[in-house]
Motif scaffolding. Structure first.
Motif, mmCIF file in Angstrom:
data_model
loop_
_atom_site.group_PDB
_atom_site.id
_atom_site.type_symbol
_atom_site.label_atom_id
_atom_site.label_comp_id
_atom_site.label_asym_id
_atom_site.label_seq_id
_atom_site.Cartn_x
_atom_site.Cartn_y
_atom_site.Cartn_z
ATOM 1 N N HIS A 1 -4.755 -2.663 -3.887
ATOM 2 C CA HIS A 1 -4.074 -2.389 -5.151
ATOM 3 C C HIS A 1 -3.147 -1.180 -5.056
ATOM 4 C CE1 HIS A 1 -6.968 0.875 -6.104
ATOM 5 N NE2 HIS A 1 -7.792 0.101 -5.418
ATOM 6 N N THR A 2 -3.459 -0.192 -4.203
ATOM 7 C CA THR A 2 -2.569 0.969 -4.067
ATOM 8 C C THR A 2 -1.289 0.600 -3.327
ATOM 9 O OG1 THR A 2 -3.788 1.717 -2.113
ATOM 10 C CG2 THR A 2 -4.380 2.715 -4.215
ATOM 11 N N ARG B 1 -0.012 -2.585 -3.467
ATOM 12 C CA ARG B 1 0.672 -3.478 -4.408
ATOM 13 C C ARG B 1 1.378 -2.679 -5.505
ATOM 14 N NH1 ARG B 1 -3.490 -6.391 -5.385
ATOM 15 N NH2 ARG B 1 -4.170 -5.247 -7.198
ATOM 16 N N ASP B 2 0.754 -1.599 -5.968
ATOM 17 C CA ASP B 2 1.308 -0.777 -7.055
ATOM 18 C C ASP B 2 1.937 0.506 -6.538
ATOM 19 O OD1 ASP B 2 0.330 -2.657 -8.873
ATOM 20 O OD2 ASP B 2 -1.578 -1.610 -9.083
ATOM 21 N N LYS B 3 2.285 0.521 -5.273
ATOM 22 C CA LYS B 3 2.753 1.737 -4.598
ATOM 23 C C LYS B 3 3.892 2.433 -5.339
ATOM 24 C CE LYS B 3 4.786 3.127 -0.182
ATOM 25 N NZ LYS B 3 5.137 2.632 1.159
ATOM 26 N N GLN B 4 4.938 1.713 -5.674
ATOM 27 C CA GLN B 4 6.103 2.345 -6.297
ATOM 28 C C GLN B 4 5.764 2.950 -7.656
ATOM 29 O OE1 GLN B 4 8.878 3.073 -4.643
ATOM 30 N NE2 GLN B 4 7.791 2.117 -2.948
ATOM 31 N N LYS B 5 4.952 2.252 -8.430
ATOM 32 C CA LYS B 5 4.542 2.759 -9.743
ATOM 33 C C LYS B 5 3.705 4.025 -9.588
ATOM 34 C CE LYS B 5 1.273 0.686 -12.039
ATOM 35 N NZ LYS B 5 0.435 -0.171 -12.868
ATOM 36 N N LEU B 6 2.766 4.016 -8.648
ATOM 37 C CA LEU B 6 1.914 5.184 -8.423
ATOM 38 C C LEU B 6 2.724 6.366 -7.892
ATOM 39 C CD1 LEU B 6 -1.176 3.380 -6.869
ATOM 40 C CD2 LEU B 6 -0.973 4.311 -9.186
ATOM 41 N N GLU C 1 -6.266 5.195 -13.820
ATOM 42 C CA GLU C 1 -5.608 3.959 -13.403
ATOM 43 C C GLU C 1 -6.079 3.515 -12.020
ATOM 44 O OE1 GLU C 1 -1.172 2.104 -12.542
ATOM 45 O OE2 GLU C 1 -1.333 4.005 -13.596
ATOM 46 N N ASP D 1 -8.330 0.180 -11.187
ATOM 47 C CA ASP D 1 -7.890 -0.810 -10.209
ATOM 48 C C ASP D 1 -8.904 -0.973 -9.083
ATOM 49 O OD1 ASP D 1 -5.617 -1.225 -11.695
ATOM 50 O OD2 ASP D 1 -4.306 -0.059 -10.380
#
Length: 90
Positions: free
Chosen positions: A3-4, A6-11, A55, A59
């Protein structure tokens, strides 16, 4: 895929905003701003860090516990989260 990843840009965007908040606190201290202003900035940064932490924890729980493929993976994901929560609560 984790999940980190997959959501890299947001994080990363959230971390960069946090960095900006911390740098703002530093600038306020350097400029000898009133303590009330600094405390508001600190509270804001703390809230942002708590939100990011929540968050990633959520996740982790969803991916590594609720959606784990085996009982062993579920147990490992749960144990990791317990350890992190203990550290977080200190």
């Amino acid at each position: 895929m984790s999940h980190t990843i997959r959501d890299k840009q947001k994080l990363i965007a959230r971390v960069r905003r946090l960095r900006g908040q911390i740098e703002g606190i530093e600038r306020a201290l350097e400029a000898e701003k009133p303590c009330g202003e600094i405390l508001r900035q600190l509270a804001s940064a703390r809230g942002a860090m708590s939100g990011l932490t929540a968050e990633v924890m959520e996740d982790h729980l969803r991916e590594h516990v609720l959606q784990a493929e085996t009982d062993a993976e579920r147990r490992q994901g749960g144990e990791e989260l317990i350890e992190i929560i203990r550290t977080y609560m200190k």
